[in-house]
Design a protein around this motif. Structure first.
Motif, PDB file in Angstrom:
ATOM      1  N   TYR A  90       6.415  15.858   0.842  1.00 21.92           N
ATOM      2  CA  TYR A  90       7.027  14.868  -0.037  1.00 21.92           C
ATOM      3  C   TYR A  90       7.435  13.616   0.744  1.00 21.92           C
ATOM      4  CZ  TYR A  90       7.624  16.753  -4.757  1.00 21.92           C
ATOM      5  OH  TYR A  90       7.416  17.157  -6.056  1.00 21.92           O
ATOM      6  N   VAL A  91       7.830  13.803   1.989  1.00 22.66           N
ATOM      7  CA  VAL A  91       8.286  12.681   2.814  1.00 22.66           C
ATOM      8  C   VAL A  91       7.109  11.892   3.379  1.00 22.66           C
ATOM      9  CG1 VAL A  91       9.628  12.098   4.881  1.00 22.66           C
ATOM     10  CG2 VAL A  91      10.407  13.908   3.367  1.00 22.66           C
ATOM     11  N   LEU A  92       5.970  12.545   3.542  1.00 24.50           N
ATOM     12  CA  LEU A  92       4.861  11.957   4.287  1.00 24.50           C
ATOM     13  C   LEU A  92       4.348  10.662   3.661  1.00 24.50           C
ATOM     14  CD1 LEU A  92       3.177  12.518   6.795  1.00 24.50           C
ATOM     15  CD2 LEU A  92       1.586  13.813   5.366  1.00 24.50           C
ATOM     16  N   GLY A  93       4.179  10.649   2.335  1.00 25.77           N
ATOM     17  CA  GLY A  93       3.657   9.452   1.688  1.00 25.77           C
ATOM     18  C   GLY A  93       4.565   8.242   1.871  1.00 25.77           C
ATOM     19  N   LYS A  94       5.879   8.460   1.745  1.00 24.92           N
ATOM     20  CA  LYS A  94       6.826   7.359   1.919  1.00 24.92           C
ATOM     21  C   LYS A  94       6.835   6.867   3.364  1.00 24.92           C
ATOM     22  CE  LYS A  94       8.634   6.892  -2.211  1.00 24.92           C
ATOM     23  NZ  LYS A  94       7.759   7.847  -2.919  1.00 24.92           N
ATOM     24  N   LEU A  95       6.610   7.756   4.306  1.00 22.59           N
ATOM     25  CA  LEU A  95       6.542   7.331   5.706  1.00 22.59           C
ATOM     26  C   LEU A  95       5.345   6.416   5.935  1.00 22.59           C
ATOM     27  CD1 LEU A  95       7.483  10.588   7.665  1.00 22.59           C
ATOM     28  CD2 LEU A  95       8.857   8.528   7.387  1.00 22.59           C
ATOM     29  N   TYR A  96       4.212   6.727   5.331  1.00 21.60           N
ATOM     30  CA  TYR A  96       3.026   5.879   5.473  1.00 21.60           C
ATOM     31  C   TYR A  96       3.267   4.495   4.877  1.00 21.60           C
ATOM     32  CZ  TYR A  96      -0.251   9.357   7.294  1.00 21.60           C
ATOM     33  OH  TYR A  96      -0.908  10.259   8.100  1.00 21.60           O
ATOM     34  N   SER A  97       3.826   4.439   3.680  1.00 19.46           N
ATOM     35  CA  SER A  97       4.055   3.138   3.035  1.00 19.46           C
ATOM     36  C   SER A  97       5.091   2.320   3.791  1.00 19.46           C
ATOM     37  CB  SER A  97       4.493   3.350   1.586  1.00 19.46           C
ATOM     38  OG  SER A  97       5.621   4.196   1.507  1.00 19.46           O
ATOM     39  N   ASN A  98       6.148   2.973   4.284  1.00 17.99           N
ATOM     40  CA  ASN A  98       7.133   2.244   5.092  1.00 17.99           C
ATOM     41  C   ASN A  98       6.538   1.783   6.413  1.00 17.99           C
ATOM     42  OD1 ASN A  98      10.075   2.110   4.024  1.00 17.99           O
ATOM     43  ND2 ASN A  98       9.412   4.163   3.435  1.00 17.99           N
ATOM     44  N   THR A  99       5.618   2.557   6.962  1.00 15.76           N
ATOM     45  CA  THR A  99       4.938   2.153   8.191  1.00 15.76           C
ATOM     46  C   THR A  99       4.147   0.861   7.981  1.00 15.76           C
ATOM     47  OG1 THR A  99       4.757   4.421   9.016  1.00 15.76           O
ATOM     48  CG2 THR A  99       3.150   2.819   9.837  1.00 15.76           C
ATOM     49  N   LEU A 100       3.438   0.784   6.865  1.00  9.80           N
ATOM     50  CA  LEU A 100       2.659  -0.419   6.566  1.00  9.80           C
ATOM     51  C   LEU A 100       3.558  -1.640   6.443  1.00  9.80           C
ATOM     52  CD1 LEU A 100       0.049  -1.879   5.667  1.00  9.80           C
ATOM     53  CD2 LEU A 100       0.608  -1.146   3.336  1.00  9.80           C
ATOM     54  N   LEU A 101       4.614  -1.547   5.654  1.00  5.22           N
ATOM     55  CA  LEU A 101       5.478  -2.703   5.422  1.00  5.22           C
ATOM     56  C   LEU A 101       6.270  -3.069   6.669  1.00  5.22           C
ATOM     57  CD1 LEU A 101       6.640  -2.051   1.777  1.00  5.22           C
ATOM     58  CD2 LEU A 101       5.366  -3.998   2.604  1.00  5.22           C
ATOM     59  N   TYR A 111       9.214  -8.432   2.534  1.00  6.72           N
ATOM     60  CA  TYR A 111       7.828  -8.916   2.590  1.00  6.72           C
ATOM     61  C   TYR A 111       7.572  -9.954   1.508  1.00  6.72           C
ATOM     62  CZ  TYR A 111       2.787  -9.035   2.128  1.00  6.72           C
ATOM     63  OH  TYR A 111       1.490  -9.467   2.039  1.00  6.72           O
ATOM     64  N   SER A 112       7.984  -9.676   0.279  1.00  2.00           N
ATOM     65  CA  SER A 112       7.721 -10.592  -0.832  1.00  2.00           C
ATOM     66  C   SER A 112       8.415 -11.930  -0.625  1.00  2.00           C
ATOM     67  CB  SER A 112       8.187  -9.959  -2.150  1.00  2.00           C
ATOM     68  OG  SER A 112       7.529  -8.736  -2.387  1.00  2.00           O
ATOM     69  N   TYR A 113       9.557 -11.921   0.020  1.00  2.00           N
ATOM     70  CA  TYR A 113      10.309 -13.159   0.222  1.00  2.00           C
ATOM     71  C   TYR A 113       9.733 -14.006   1.352  1.00  2.00           C
ATOM     72  CZ  TYR A 113      14.309 -16.260   0.993  1.00  2.00           C
ATOM     73  OH  TYR A 113      15.104 -17.360   1.148  1.00  2.00           O
ATOM     74  N   ASN A 114       9.210 -13.380   2.379  1.00  2.00           N
ATOM     75  CA  ASN A 114       8.826 -14.103   3.594  1.00  2.00           C
ATOM     76  C   ASN A 114       7.344 -14.387   3.716  1.00  2.00           C
ATOM     77  OD1 ASN A 114      11.350 -14.266   5.524  1.00  2.00           O
ATOM     78  ND2 ASN A 114      11.428 -12.246   4.559  1.00  2.00           N
ATOM     79  N   PHE A 115       6.499 -13.680   3.007  1.00  2.00           N
ATOM     80  CA  PHE A 115       5.059 -13.810   3.238  1.00  2.00           C
ATOM     81  C   PHE A 115       4.313 -14.101   1.939  1.00  2.00           C
ATOM     82  CE2 PHE A 115       6.676 -10.954   6.564  1.00  2.00           C
ATOM     83  CZ  PHE A 115       6.368 -11.721   7.676  1.00  2.00           C
ATOM     84  N   LEU A 116       4.730 -15.156   1.288  1.00  2.00           N
ATOM     85  CA  LEU A 116       4.070 -15.553   0.054  1.00  2.00           C
ATOM     86  C   LEU A 116       2.664 -16.086   0.307  1.00  2.00           C
ATOM     87  CD1 LEU A 116       7.036 -17.368  -1.731  1.00  2.00           C
ATOM     88  CD2 LEU A 116       6.176 -15.064  -2.157  1.00  2.00           C
ATOM     89  N   ARG A 117       2.384 -16.537   1.520  1.00  2.00           N
ATOM     90  CA  ARG A 117       1.087 -17.140   1.843  1.00  2.00           C
ATOM     91  C   ARG A 117       0.121 -16.153   2.488  1.00  2.00           C
ATOM     92  NH1 ARG A 117       1.630 -22.563   5.053  1.00  2.00           N
ATOM     93  NH2 ARG A 117      -0.583 -22.551   4.526  1.00  2.00           N
ATOM     94  N   ASP A 118       0.444 -14.879   2.454  1.00  2.00           N
ATOM     95  CA  ASP A 118      -0.503 -13.889   2.951  1.00  2.00           C
ATOM     96  C   ASP A 118      -1.776 -13.912   2.108  1.00  2.00           C
ATOM     97  OD1 ASP A 118       0.731 -12.963   5.152  1.00  2.00           O
ATOM     98  OD2 ASP A 118       1.243 -10.988   4.377  1.00  2.00           O
ATOM     99  N   SER A 119      -2.837 -13.403   2.707  1.00  2.00           N
ATOM    100  CA  SER A 119      -4.110 -13.373   1.989  1.00  2.00           C
ATOM    101  C   SER A 119      -4.020 -12.441   0.786  1.00  2.00           C
ATOM    102  CB  SER A 119      -5.226 -12.906   2.924  1.00  2.00           C
ATOM    103  OG  SER A 119      -4.955 -11.594   3.382  1.00  2.00           O
ATOM    104  N   ARG A 120      -4.923 -12.655  -0.143  1.00  2.00           N
ATOM    105  CA  ARG A 120      -4.866 -11.909  -1.402  1.00  2.00           C
ATOM    106  C   ARG A 120      -5.070 -10.413  -1.204  1.00  2.00           C
ATOM    107  NH1 ARG A 120      -8.391 -15.845  -5.482  1.00  2.00           N
ATOM    108  NH2 ARG A 120      -6.927 -17.612  -5.460  1.00  2.00           N
ATOM    109  N   HIS A 121      -5.972 -10.044  -0.297  1.00  2.00           N
ATOM    110  CA  HIS A 121      -6.230  -8.611  -0.146  1.00  2.00           C
ATOM    111  C   HIS A 121      -5.060  -7.896   0.531  1.00  2.00           C
ATOM    112  CE1 HIS A 121      -7.751 -10.302   3.694  1.00  2.00           C
ATOM    113  NE2 HIS A 121      -7.359  -9.151   4.210  1.00  2.00           N
ATOM    114  N   ILE A 122      -4.325  -8.579   1.403  1.00  2.00           N
ATOM    115  CA  ILE A 122      -3.134  -7.963   2.000  1.00  2.00           C
ATOM    116  C   ILE A 122      -2.042  -7.796   0.948  1.00  2.00           C
ATOM    117  CG2 ILE A 122      -1.295  -8.262   3.695  1.00  2.00           C
ATOM    118  CD1 ILE A 122      -3.883  -7.492   4.957  1.00  2.00           C
ATOM    119  N   LYS A 123      -1.818  -8.832   0.146  1.00  2.00           N
ATOM    120  CA  LYS A 123      -0.809  -8.730  -0.909  1.00  2.00           C
ATOM    121  C   LYS A 123      -1.202  -7.692  -1.953  1.00  2.00           C
ATOM    122  CE  LYS A 123      -0.516 -13.183  -1.857  1.00  2.00           C
ATOM    123  NZ  LYS A 123      -0.031 -14.453  -2.454  1.00  2.00           N
ATOM    124  N   LEU A 124      -2.480  -7.605  -2.274  1.00  2.00           N
ATOM    125  CA  LEU A 124      -2.935  -6.588  -3.217  1.00  2.00           C
ATOM    126  C   LEU A 124      -2.674  -5.188  -2.675  1.00  2.00           C
ATOM    127  CD1 LEU A 124      -4.427  -5.817  -5.818  1.00  2.00           C
ATOM    128  CD2 LEU A 124      -6.579  -5.996  -4.529  1.00  2.00           C
TER     129      LEU A 124
END
Length: 326
Positions: free
Chosen positions: A246-257, A42-55
């Motif tokens: 313990y797995v659930l939180g990482k699944l949510y964050s990986n889902t977003l990215l 994500y950091s390499y390909n979407f440098l021009r994303d909006s500020r709130h998405i990057k935040l």
């Protein structure tokens, strides 16, 4: 002989405590490795994303990094510093903070992001979904507050074994997460059907890819939430719930990215007509589309570019020429 019998009787009890904790932390670390790769892409390909998405992305990655470090501290406390001490296995140490508080905050942020997507899809399908979005937000916030309250109480009690109040709070958290994920999946399917029925052009094929990934990943988080809910309901006085939670939180964050990084494959598939551009989500004159108010969207013109250059386009007709989805 009696001492051997006593030790053999204690082995299953120790396994019931140690196995969920150990497996949950190890799987949590594995998914953190996946998250690091997703974050780099994500950091390499979407440098021009909006500020709130990057935040949002950077904040979730930071929280997950803190959660991973704290889970490692839990593992050291239980199985290294407390090796051979069964009483120390019952102490929560930092698990209440990294498991319940941080996990609930991450899941809340990801669910609110998908609520925003449902809102955008509602615009595309010309079917407003305000009340559904409000309902999902209320469920997500209620579950997060319940988890935070359970984490605070658990930190104060410094015990892993759940009491009646903690069982009720954790059950509320996981049950509302499950219901929110089901509503998000159902809303995605509904709006996709409306858009596809209305206009099955190329832009909607890109939309299919976005929504399909969202549905698939939400089904994964829903399944794990259901497993956690069943374990709390069936074994309220055991720590079995810690392994899937313990797995659930990482699944949510990986889902977003994964959902955000999926735009790369859409760009490769629909390269000439369905490119990834930066433009404002709402229908406004293009001259007001400033860098500070941009969102990354899928944009496709309904006419060839040559024709559009020959014919002047009124600013009020931009919405008719553009199909978008965050």
């Amino acid at each position: 002989m009696s001492s051997q019998d006593t030790s053999s009787q204690n082995i299953p009890v120790i396994e019931q405590i140690t196995a969920p904790q150990l497996l949950g932390v190890v799987w949590n670390w594995m998914l953190y490795g996946v998250l690091v790769v997703q974050f780099y892409v994500y950091s390499y390909n979407f440098l021009r994303d909006s500020r709130h998405i990057k935040l949002l992305v950077y904040s979730i990655f930071f929280l997950e990094t803190v959660q991973t470090v704290l889970s490692g501290a839990d593992l050291y406390y239980w199985f290294a510093a407390g090796f051979g001490n069964q009483d120390q296995l019952d102490i929560s140490f930092a698990s209440s903070f990294d498991l319940q508080i941080l996990g609930s905050v991450v899941s809340l942020c990801v669910q609110l992001f998908f609520v925003y997507r449902i809102r955008v899809l509602g615009r595309l399908s010309e079917k407003r979904s305000r009340w559904l979005c409000v309902m999902i937000c209320l469920l997500s916030v209620t579950g997060a507050l319940g988890a935070i309250a359970a984490g605070i109480i658990s930190v104060w009690a410094n015990q892993i074994i759940l009491g009646p109040l903690l069982v009720a709070l954790d059950t509320t958290w996981i049950a509302t997460n499950t219901l929110s994920d089901l509503l998000i999946t159902s809303a995605m399917l509904y709006h996709l059907r409306r858009v596809w029925t209305k206009d099955g052009n190329l832009s909607n094929h890109a939309l299919v890819s976005i929504v399909r990934l969202t549905i698939e990943t939400n089904l994964v988080t829903t399944s794990v939430s259901i497993v956690s809910l069943v374990m709390i309901a069936v074994y309220p006085l055991q720590v079995y719930y810690m392994c899937p939670t313990y797995v659930l939180g990482k699944l949510y964050s990986n889902t977003l990215l994964a959902s955000l990084n999926n735009r790369i494959s859409i760009h490769d598939t629909y390269g000439t007509r369905g490119n990834v551009f930066d433009c404002q989500v709402v229908s406004v004159p293009s001259s007001t589309c400033s860098e500070a108010t941009k969102d990354t969207i899928i944009l496709e013109t309904e006419k060839p570019q040559e024709d559009l250059m020959k014919q002047p386009v009124a600013e009020t007709e931009i919405k008719e020429r553009v199909k978008y989805v965050v």
